[in-house]
Motif scaffolding. Structure first.
Motif, PDB file in Angstrom:
ATOM      1  N   ARG A  46      -7.505  13.595  23.153  1.00 56.14           N
ATOM      2  CA  ARG A  46      -8.824  13.038  23.421  1.00 56.14           C
ATOM      3  C   ARG A  46      -8.747  11.513  23.321  1.00 56.14           C
ATOM      4  N   LEU A  49     -10.735   5.791  25.289  1.00 54.31           N
ATOM      5  CA  LEU A  49     -11.348   5.289  26.506  1.00 54.31           C
ATOM      6  C   LEU A  49     -11.161   6.300  27.625  1.00 54.31           C
ATOM      7  N   THR A  50     -12.123   6.332  28.515  1.00 49.19           N
ATOM      8  CA  THR A  50     -11.963   7.169  29.695  1.00 49.19           C
ATOM      9  C   THR A  50     -11.041   6.441  30.677  1.00 49.19           C
ATOM     10  N   ALA A  51     -10.625   7.136  31.710  1.00 48.11           N
ATOM     11  CA  ALA A  51      -9.724   6.519  32.688  1.00 48.11           C
ATOM     12  C   ALA A  51     -10.393   5.337  33.380  1.00 48.11           C
ATOM     13  N   GLU A  52     -11.697   5.419  33.650  1.00 42.52           N
ATOM     14  CA  GLU A  52     -12.417   4.330  34.293  1.00 42.52           C
ATOM     15  C   GLU A  52     -12.531   3.124  33.359  1.00 42.52           C
ATOM     16  N   GLN A  53     -12.769   3.390  32.074  1.00 41.41           N
ATOM     17  CA  GLN A  53     -12.870   2.295  31.115  1.00 41.41           C
ATOM     18  C   GLN A  53     -11.512   1.664  30.845  1.00 41.41           C
ATOM     19  N   GLU A  54     -10.476   2.475  30.890  1.00 41.26           N
ATOM     20  CA  GLU A  54      -9.152   1.964  30.569  1.00 41.26           C
ATOM     21  C   GLU A  54      -8.620   1.032  31.645  1.00 41.26           C
TER      22      GLU A  54
END
Length: 99
Positions: A46, A49-54
């Protein structure tokens, strides 16, 4: 072997009891290691950060660090010299001034 164990071991110690303690400790150690591994797997599965945030989250920090590096290099770099400044002592067409 039974006779050797009977003669060498103290009367109050049984071979089965001697073997159970290290096996139990090893079992507890293995259980603890598996618990730690399961916890690490849970944390890694888990992401924070999400992929978009990363994507691109450190671009501003990297740009600021690069600007600081450029400023540090510019501070160490000598001042620019112009061609006129280098060739001025060779100017022979200029008249000397008399006091």
């Amino acid at each position: 072997m039974f006779l050797t164990a009977l003669l060498l071991l103290r009367p109050h110690r049984r071979p089965a009891v001697d073997w159970e303690a290290p096996a139990a400790a090893a079992k507890q150690h293995m259980i603890r290691r598996l618990e730690i591994e399961a916890e690490n797997h849970y944390c890694l599965s888990r992401p924070f950060l999400t992929a978009e945030q990363e994507r691109g989250h450190a671009a501003a920090r990297r740009a600021a660090a690069f600007e600081g590096l450029k400023a540090a290099q510019a501070a160490q770099f000598s001042a620019h010299r112009r061609l006129e400044d280098q060739l001025d002592p060779l100017n022979v067409t200029r008249r000397w001034s008399w006091p």
